[in-house]
Scaffold this active site. Structure first.
Site, PDB file in Angstrom:
ATOM      1  N   HIS A 160       0.819  -1.221   0.000  1.00  0.00           N
ATOM      2  CA  HIS A 160       0.000   0.000   0.000  1.00  0.00           C
ATOM      3  C   HIS A 160       0.853   1.271   0.000  1.00  0.00           C
ATOM      4  O   HIS A 160       0.348   2.350  -0.264  1.00  0.00           O
ATOM      5  CB  HIS A 160      -0.928   0.008   1.218  1.00  0.00           C
ATOM      6  CG  HIS A 160      -2.026  -1.019   1.113  1.00  0.00           C
ATOM      7  ND1 HIS A 160      -3.323  -0.681   0.778  1.00  0.00           N
ATOM      8  CD2 HIS A 160      -2.018  -2.361   1.264  1.00  0.00           C
ATOM      9  CE1 HIS A 160      -4.066  -1.780   0.748  1.00  0.00           C
ATOM     10  NE2 HIS A 160      -3.291  -2.815   1.039  1.00  0.00           N
TER      11      HIS A 160
ATOM     12  N   ASP B 132       3.472   9.514  -0.677  1.00  0.00           N
ATOM     13  CA  ASP B 132       2.300   8.704  -0.297  1.00  0.00           C
ATOM     14  C   ASP B 132       2.120   7.601  -1.333  1.00  0.00           C
ATOM     15  O   ASP B 132       2.283   7.852  -2.530  1.00  0.00           O
ATOM     16  CB  ASP B 132       1.044   9.598  -0.302  1.00  0.00           C
ATOM     17  CG  ASP B 132       0.089   9.267   0.829  1.00  0.00           C
ATOM     18  OD1 ASP B 132       0.034   8.094   1.236  1.00  0.00           O
ATOM     19  OD2 ASP B 132      -0.614  10.186   1.306  1.00  0.00           O
TER      20      ASP B 132
END
Ligand code: ADQ
Length: 462
Positions: free
Chosen positions: A156, A364
């Site tokens: 992720h 991110d």
């Protein structure tokens, strides 16, 4: 039909009426469709000694199976290796890495404990899908116990460039362990290319084609599967009568005409000090916005036991106090800084009621808030998303106002551009963004991954 086995550090409560995130909903849906198990830590800490007993909770076709961990496991595997080594390295923050040999031992031990506890629950046709940086060595532990099932992994967070990955003393061991999965999923093409560079230049491996790589005597599929959100669920939550009244509350008894919003876990990767400084710069440059604009930053604390997280909290409290002291007035608080999680419905309403959404992480994996902000907007009068070029989401969401979060002036200017953007341009940008997040939603992500996992790499199937 084969069962799906999801493995993650924490197991979501599938019986909860309101799920805390799209991921739990998406994976829960998949489990309900094909039947299966969600396996992971139950969040409890116990004394060491006995091997951890599995607690099972059956609900129709879905079983959650959980184990506790010891205080030492939590310190070494979770706070230590996962969050003081892997997390900062994968987010390009070598300055925040704190490595101790015990951390790595703890990481291996917990991955081994997870595999040992799950193995007896597996049937030969099961398909296992492990999630995130806590479980890089999970497949290798499961293989050591004789597992022949299809094993998939989704990261992720970003996969770092080899130059950074090499800062982890045990990086070679980790990458080799990763090759015991059959399918390795990343968020973006940038992550895949970092992975390829490591395999070619440091693992004596080969990139066979867009999807397959060969190293350590194994051929695996390594591809980008950008994660999405449940667009309808979020869009609907923003349009309820309750959402209308939340927005009314937001606007009541205030002189403010425009709202800028940021919603993030309180994490040093999210670029919050830079965002606050950019807001200060924006106010300095544009006195016409004084008393007319407010930035609301919602950031609940996470991982408070890790020092770097306590530091960022202190820094933000100082900055927000200084900005409000300098610019605020008895009838205007320029920066509203809320330190707590909000129900998803409230978030959806606040997104809809805000003219600008700031998503400006320094790094991110994807960033779901960017997609949620877009999903919550009114199609006829949408707000503007300001998005960091270093969020994985920027690969897809190119119609956002893309900024460099290290460049304070660039962000301050983007706030002004967003607030001044004509309706026609806002609608144009929003309709391009929403159609992309609709096509690449969370169901698409899950189905694409599972399809590849069920088919690919025949040579590794027993
Ligand atoms: P996170 O780093 O947690 O996820 P993000 O993708 O933004 O980051 O997901 C956060 C989720 O938590 C969103 O659904 C958001 O709405 C919710 N949230 C955040 N702050 C909240 C608050 N104050 N109150 C309530 N809810 C809040 C990791 C990676 C990301 C990747 C995701 C999914 O770091 O890059 O996008 O996994 O793969």
């Amino acid at each position: 039909m084969s069962r799906l086995i999801i493995v993650s550090n924490r197991v979501a409560d599938l019986e909860a009426q309101v799920q805390s995130g799209g991921l739990a909903v998406a994976l829960g849906d998949a489990l309900r469709t094909v039947g299966g198990i969600w396996f992971g830590w139950d969040g409890k800490l116990v004394e060491g000694g006995e091997p951890a007993a599995v607690s099972k909770n059956e609900n129709g076709a879905v079983t959650t199976a959980t184990i506790p961990m010891t205080e030492r496991d939590y310190e070494e595997y979770y706070l230590g290796f996962a969050n003081k080594v892997l997390w900062p390295v994968c987010h390009y923050r070598l300055d925040l890495v704190h490595f101790e040999p015990g951390y790595f031992e703890g990481y291996k031990r917990v991955n081994c404990n997870f595999a040992t506890a799950l193995a007896p629950l597996l049937a030969p046709n099961d398909v296992v899908w492990a999630h995130d940086y806590h479980l890089i060595s999970f497949a290798s532990e499961l293989r050591a116990l004789g597992a022949k099932q299809r094993l998939g992994f989704f990261l992720h967070i970003p996969f770092p460039p080899p130059e950074l990955l090499q800062a982890i003393p045990t990086h070679e061991w980790l990458v080799e362990a990763l090759f015991q999965f059959d399918v390795i999923g990343f968020q973006t093409e940038n992550d895949v290319s970092n992975f390829h560079r490591f395999i070619e230049n440091h693992a004596d491996g080969e990139i066979l084609d867009d999807d397959r790589v060969r190293a350590y005597g194994r051929t695996v599929i390594a591809r980008a599967f950008p994660i999405g959100i449940d667009v309808d669920e979020f869009a609907n939550a923003a349009q309820t009568p309750e959402a209308d009244s939340q927005i009314e509350r937001l606007n009541r008894r205030t002189v403010v005409r425009s709202h800028i919003i940021g919603v993030d876990r309180l994490d040093y990767t999210k670029g919050l000090p830079e965002r606050f400084k950019a807001f200060r710069k924006f106010l300095e440059m544009h006195p016409e916005h004084w008393k007319a604009v407010t930035l609301m930053q919602i950031a609940p604390p996470t991982r408070i036991e890790v020092e770097a997280y306590a530091n960022i909290r202190e820094e933000l409290e100082g900055l927000s106090g200084a900005i409000n002291g300098e610019f605020g007035d008895f009838d205007w608080t320029p920066l509203r800084y809320v330190h707590r999680a909000m129900p998803r419905d409230t978030l959806a309403a606040l997104f809809r009621g805000s003219e600008v959404g700031l998503v400006t992480p320094l790094r991110d994996g994807m960033n779901l808030v960017a997609k949620e902000y877009v999903a919550a907007q009114d199609e006829e009068d949408p707000g503007v998303l300001v998005l960091s070029k270093f969020a994985g989401a920027a690969e897809e969401l190119e119609e956002a106002l893309i900024v460099n979060p290290y460049d304070i002036d660039d962000m301050a200017n983007a706030m002004q551009t967003a607030l001044r953007m004509p309706l026609e341009e806002r609608v144009e940008r929003h309709s391009a963004l929403i159609s992309r997040i609709r096509t690449h939603d969370v169901a698409f992500w899950r189905k694409s991954f599972l399809k590849v996992l069920a088919e690919g790499a025949p040579e590794v199937v027993a």
